[in-house]
Design a protein around this motif. Sequence first.
Motif, PDB file in Angstrom:
ATOM      1  N   GLN A 154       5.844   6.184   3.361  1.00  0.00           N
ATOM      2  CA  GLN A 154       4.404   6.004   3.550  1.00  0.00           C
ATOM      3  C   GLN A 154       3.616   7.063   2.775  1.00  0.00           C
ATOM      4  OE1 GLN A 154       2.688   3.536   5.384  1.00  0.00           O
ATOM      5  NE2 GLN A 154       0.975   4.461   4.279  1.00  0.00           N
ATOM      6  N   ILE A 157       3.705   6.300  -0.957  1.00  0.00           N
ATOM      7  CA  ILE A 157       2.794   5.201  -1.305  1.00  0.00           C
ATOM      8  C   ILE A 157       1.370   5.698  -1.382  1.00  0.00           C
ATOM      9  CG2 ILE A 157       1.743   3.090  -0.390  1.00  0.00           C
ATOM     10  CD1 ILE A 157       4.468   2.208   0.555  1.00  0.00           C
ATOM     11  N   THR A 168      -2.304  -0.407  -2.794  1.00  0.00           N
ATOM     12  CA  THR A 168      -0.934  -0.654  -2.316  1.00  0.00           C
ATOM     13  C   THR A 168      -0.476  -2.066  -2.643  1.00  0.00           C
ATOM     14  OG1 THR A 168      -1.813  -1.284  -0.158  1.00  0.00           O
ATOM     15  CG2 THR A 168      -1.136   1.000  -0.441  1.00  0.00           C
ATOM     16  N   GLY A 169      -1.351  -2.933  -3.058  1.00  0.00           N
ATOM     17  CA  GLY A 169      -0.945  -4.299  -3.397  1.00  0.00           C
ATOM     18  C   GLY A 169      -0.738  -4.483  -4.892  1.00  0.00           C
ATOM     19  N   GLN A 175       5.404   1.316  -6.285  1.00  0.00           N
ATOM     20  CA  GLN A 175       4.743   0.844  -5.074  1.00  0.00           C
ATOM     21  C   GLN A 175       5.525  -0.309  -4.428  1.00  0.00           C
ATOM     22  OE1 GLN A 175       1.515   1.525  -3.618  1.00  0.00           O
ATOM     23  NE2 GLN A 175       1.534   3.451  -4.738  1.00  0.00           N
ATOM     24  N   ARG A 176       6.012  -1.215  -5.259  1.00  0.00           N
ATOM     25  CA  ARG A 176       6.717  -2.387  -4.739  1.00  0.00           C
ATOM     26  C   ARG A 176       8.005  -1.989  -4.017  1.00  0.00           C
ATOM     27  NH1 ARG A 176       6.691  -4.888  -9.077  1.00  0.00           N
ATOM     28  NH2 ARG A 176       8.853  -4.704  -9.795  1.00  0.00           N
ATOM     29  N   LYS A 179       7.316  -0.226  -0.775  1.00  0.00           N
ATOM     30  CA  LYS A 179       6.913  -1.186   0.247  1.00  0.00           C
ATOM     31  C   LYS A 179       8.139  -1.887   0.846  1.00  0.00           C
ATOM     32  CE  LYS A 179       3.809  -5.072   1.088  1.00  0.00           C
ATOM     33  NZ  LYS A 179       2.846  -6.026   0.497  1.00  0.00           N
ATOM     34  N   MET A 182       9.724   0.414   3.335  1.00  0.00           N
ATOM     35  CA  MET A 182       8.998   0.427   4.606  1.00  0.00           C
ATOM     36  C   MET A 182       9.267  -0.835   5.423  1.00  0.00           C
ATOM     37  SD  MET A 182       5.302   2.147   3.856  1.00  0.00           S
ATOM     38  CE  MET A 182       4.951   2.029   5.588  1.00  0.00           C
ATOM     39  N   GLU A 183       9.307  -1.975   4.745  1.00  0.00           N
ATOM     40  CA  GLU A 183       9.557  -3.232   5.462  1.00  0.00           C
ATOM     41  C   GLU A 183      10.948  -3.233   6.093  1.00  0.00           C
ATOM     42  OE1 GLU A 183       8.931  -6.136   2.460  1.00  0.00           O
ATOM     43  OE2 GLU A 183       6.735  -6.187   2.716  1.00  0.00           O
TER      44      GLU A 183
END
Length: 355
Positions: A154, A157, A168-169, A175-176, A179, A182-183
């Motif tokens: 986190q 990111i 973040t998108g 970043q990808r 993410k 984190m998922e």
Amino acid sequence: MDRVAVLGEARSTLDLVVSAFECQGVETAVVEDCAEAAATLSDKPHLLMILCLAKVEEEDLGVIPHFLTALPDTPIVLALPPPSLEMALRAIRFGASDLLLLPPSMETVKDLLVRARFLRQDRALRKLTALLQISSWFAHEVRNPLSGILNSAQLLIEGSAGSTGLTTGSSDPTQRYLKIIMEECNRLEQFLKRLTEVGRSSRGPVVPTDLNSVAEQVLARAVPRLRAQGIQLLRRLDSQLPDVRIDVARVELAISRIIENAKEAMPTGGVMTVATRHRPEEKMIELEVIDTALVVGLERERQLFDPCMSARLQGAGAGLAFALQIFAEHGGELWLRAHADQGCSILARLPLNGR
């Protein structure tokens, strides 16, 4: 499900013992060659192993430790004429869990089966307790480093987005991948949460309750799922059922797990019968769930009495073991019976006088 193995070379004694147990509706397996017993009996769990020896000398009793090593979860009972105290103690010292005096009376066999059932239930509950303790320890040990990974991802990111001006998108590979980390961490956290919650529920007050009303509450929630799976539900509830003292929420949870197990056993549909009855001579009440599953009786027996073998810690696979735990807390018990070419039934019993 009561399944008894009768071993030995004394044919007359074998026939006598087999007849006594079959009169109680017990499935029996006869093995005359003791050397092949382990291989013959290992594919199915047996409630008891009855050992019928032609002679009961110290050197003959040496076969008992061999069976205990090969089949550690099967108690061994030595069938013999009324022995001397010395002989009885010698048999127990070698590992016999009980004695069956010849000729066996109906009451003797009944008492032996009752003791064996409670021993099997106690063994299953001990395994379940150990499994829950290991699960809690595992979840605790994994959760701390997992939290560190999640927090670090986190922060990376947020730091990456701040230094590059990206959101973040964005399609930035860093970043990808962060993410994804984190998922996956969040998915593992949810698994650990289920792991620590499985088999546990808060305990409430024990109050006099109509078991029919508890069963109806569970069925009301289950009916849509049963219909969607093509399962026909039949009710055979005893209208004269006396109240029983239970923790309503926990017994409701146990019944729902029994219903779910029966439902999962009939993926292509079938008939489920839910019955209650009063046994005044035993001061017990019963709830039985009967299904038309034809091929999974043995696997469900293992789920009930060996929770460590359950393929899933979440869902119907482990549900029977946790239902057993709840009924045992109330002084009751849980059985599973396989009916040849007809399906299985799960029978829960509760004492009227509480624990």
